[in-house]
Write an enzyme that holds these catalytic residues in place. Structure first.
Site, PDB file in Angstrom:
ATOM      1  N   LYS B  98       0.821  -1.236   0.000  1.00  0.00           N
ATOM      2  CA  LYS B  98       0.000   0.000   0.000  1.00  0.00           C
ATOM      3  C   LYS B  98       0.846   1.273   0.000  1.00  0.00           C
ATOM      4  O   LYS B  98       0.591   2.196   0.768  1.00  0.00           O
ATOM      5  CB  LYS B  98      -0.978  -0.021   1.177  1.00  0.00           C
ATOM      6  CG  LYS B  98      -1.993  -1.169   1.090  1.00  0.00           C
ATOM      7  CD  LYS B  98      -3.090  -1.062   2.136  1.00  0.00           C
ATOM      8  CE  LYS B  98      -4.132  -2.150   1.990  1.00  0.00           C
ATOM      9  NZ  LYS B  98      -3.667  -3.531   2.231  1.00  0.00           N
ATOM     10  N   ARG B  99       1.816   1.334  -0.887  1.00  0.00           N
ATOM     11  CA  ARG B  99       2.654   2.527  -0.966  1.00  0.00           C
ATOM     12  C   ARG B  99       1.965   3.638  -1.748  1.00  0.00           C
ATOM     13  O   ARG B  99       1.080   3.368  -2.574  1.00  0.00           O
ATOM     14  CB  ARG B  99       3.989   2.199  -1.633  1.00  0.00           C
ATOM     15  CG  ARG B  99       4.842   1.181  -0.892  1.00  0.00           C
ATOM     16  CD  ARG B  99       5.246   1.688   0.474  1.00  0.00           C
ATOM     17  NE  ARG B  99       6.293   0.884   1.063  1.00  0.00           N
ATOM     18  CZ  ARG B  99       6.102  -0.144   1.894  1.00  0.00           C
ATOM     19  NH1 ARG B  99       4.894  -0.481   2.269  1.00  0.00           N
ATOM     20  NH2 ARG B  99       7.132  -0.808   2.390  1.00  0.00           N
TER      21      ARG B  99
END
Lengths: 294, 294
Positions: B98-99
Site C-alpha cells: 500500500k505505498r
C-alpha cells in the site's frame, strides 16, 4: 505531555528545520563512495556524519524508507542503523513510511515502527482508508510515547487529483482529513497545545496555506517540499504560526547534495556533511526572516 | 500482453482464491513453533508449506509486509524468502505494501518491489497523493512486466470516512479513483481486457458492489475481506463478472488458521498447510456456487 511536545520544544530551541535523510548513494561524493564495501554502508556512514554535523542546528530528522528498501535487506539494515544513530545521539526521528491499512495490520505496523529494529519517534500515515486505520497507531503512540503525521495536503502536483476534490458536505478532501485529525487531537493532548497526531502540509503551493494554518491550530505540521521540490521559505512561513512555531520544515535533496554547490571538489563524507550544515543554517535563517515578514 | 493477463489466466485455470500470507507466529501450531530457532524462521517455513500445499488450488498469493516488518530485520528476511519461494515455484505474488508517495520516491519503491530482494509480481498502492504518485509505478511495471492494485473501496468499516465522501463533481471519492484508473487502463493494456493496474474493492460491504463491477469493466479486482473480516462468497461474487472472472478473492486468517477448526490437535506445519488447502478448496467451491447463482 505527549511526543509532539518534544518536537515543539526541539523546534523552539534549534529552529524548525527537519533534515530529510532520503539518502541515495548518488548523493554521496563519488570519491568517498569508493571507500565503502557497498552502497548501503556508504549511505549509513553519510547519514551518521550528517546527523553529527546538524544535531544542534535541526529540530529533527525524517528518514524516507523507500531509499533504503531500494537497496534490499542491506538497505533496511542501514535504515535501522540510521534510526538508532539519531536516537542514540538524542535526536528525534520521523519514519517517513506513509502507512495506512486495516486495524489488525495497523497494529503490526505500529509494533514494527514504534519498537524494535525500526523504532522511530514519529511516523507518517496515509488517511485514505479511514480513521480505523489510524486509531491503532494512536493507541500505540499513547502507550509508547510516540506520535504521527497524517497526510493532509501534500507537496506534489498530483495532490490536486484527489486531496483537492470538493466535497458535497463542504470543503475539500484534505479538509475532511484535517477536521477528523483536529477532533482526534484532544486524545493524548500535549502541553504545548498540539495533539500527538499532526498533519503533512506541503509548502510548494501557497494557495490556501494561510487558511490551512488558521483552521487547524491543534495540528503540528510536517512541511515537505522545501528546496529541490520548489517550495521556499515564504511558502513555509505561511504554514507556521506568527512566532515561527507550529511545524517543522523538511528539506532532503538540497541538504544532502549541498556539497555540490558549496564544496564542489568535496571528496569526503565529513566535508559533505559540513556543507549540509551550512545549508541547514541558511535555511533556518531564511525561514526565520520570512516568519518575521509575514 | 501484460501481467494482469497472467493473473487472469491463473484465476481461470485454478479459481479466484488469493491466499493471504499475513502470517503471524501465533497462526503456526504451537507444538510446531518450538521446533524453529525463531519466529521469523517458523513463519517462513509455514509459508513455504502453505504455498506447496495450495499451488494448484489458488490463483495467487498476497503477502502483507506489516506482519514481517513487525519482526524486524529477521522478519524482512522471511518476507524476502517467502516471495522467492512463491516465484520459484511458478506462483504469482502480490506484495501488499500500500505505498503512495511523490514521484521520485515512487521510483525508489518500484525499484525495491519490482526487483531485487523484495521482487513481487504485483504491488498494492494508495492513491491519496494523486496520479503522479502512481505513474512511476506504471512506467516500472511496463518495463519489468509487473502490475499493481490501487486502493479504491477497501474492506474495513472506516472506508466510509473518506472513500465514501460524496464529491461535488458527482460520485464518491472511490469513483474518482476508479475513473482515473479506468482512463489509465489503456496504457499497457492486456489481451484479456484489463489494464496492468487493477483496483482493491472489498467484499465486506455488498452495497454498491454490483454497480462498481459494472462501472469499471477494465479493472481487474483484488477483493479482500473474505472470511475473518466478515465478507462471504455472495459479496465476492457481486464483484466478479458473470463467468466468475475479473478478480481474485483474498482470504488470510481463515486459511492460515484453518487447522484450528479442521484439525484441532494439529502439531506440524505440514498438517496445518493441508488444512489450509481444504479451506481454499471449500472457498473456491463457495465462490463458484455464488457466481452461478448471481
Amino acid at each position: 505531555m505527549n511526543n509532539m511536545d518534544r518536537l515543539y520544544e526541539a523546534a523552539v530551541a534549534r529552529g524548525p528545520v527537519c533534515v530529510g535523510l532520503d539518502t541515495a548513494a548518488c548523493y554521496v561524493p563519488e570519491a568517498a563512495l569508493t571507500r565503502f564495501s557497498g552502497m548501503a554502508e556508504a549511505v549509513l556512514a553519510y547519514n551518521r556524519a550528517l546527523v553529527d554535523a546538524t544535531l544542534d542546528a535541526a529540530a529533527c530528522y525524517k528518514v524516507q524508507i523507500a531509499y533504503y528498501e531500494a537497496l534490499g535487506l542491506a538497505g533496511l539494515k542501514a535504515y535501522s542503523g540510521t534510526l538508532a544513530h539519531i536516537r542514540g545521539r538524542g535526536g528525534l526521528v520521523i519514519a517517513d513510511i506513509k502507512r495506512g491499512d486495516i486495524a489488525d495490520t495497523a497494529e503490526r505496523y505500529a509494533a514494527a515502527h514504534f519498537s524494535g529494529d525500526f523504532e522511530a519517534d514519529f511516523v507518517t500515515l496515509n488517511p485514505y482508508m479511514g480513521m480505523d486505520s489510524l486509531s491503532p497507531w494512536l493507541d500505540a503512540a499513547e502507550k509508547g510515547g510516540k506520535g504521527a503525521f497524517v497526510l493532509m495536503r501534500t507537496s506534489n502536483p498530483g495532490m490536486r487529483d484527489f486531496e483537492y476534490q470538493e466535497l458535497s458536505e463542504g470543503g475539500r478532501l484534505y479538509d475532511a482529513v484535517g477536521r477528523a485529525l483536529s477532533a482526534l487531537a484532544f486524545r493524548y493532548y500535549g502541553d504545548s497545545g498540539y495533539g500527538a497526531f499532526g498533519a503533512v502540509v506541503g509548502c510548494t503551493e501557497r494557495e490556501e496555506a494561510a487558511a490551512i494554518r488558521a483552521a487547524y491550530g491543534k495540528l503540528f505540521f510536517l512541511i515537505p517540499g522545501y528546496g529541490a521540490q520548489g517550495g521556499g521559505a515564504a511558502g513555509a512561513a505561511l504554514l507556521l504560526k506568527a512566532d515561527g512555531s507550529g511545524g517543522v520544515v523538511n528539506a532532503s535533496r538540497s541538504v544532502l547534495t549541498a556539497w555540490k554547490k558549496r564544496r564542489p571538489g568535496c571528496d569526503s563524507i565529513e566535508e559533505a556533511a559540513a556543507a549540509a550544515r551550512e545549508e541547514v543554517l541558511e535555511m533556518r535563517r531564511e525561514i526565520a526572516a520570512q516568519c518575521e515578514a509575514v
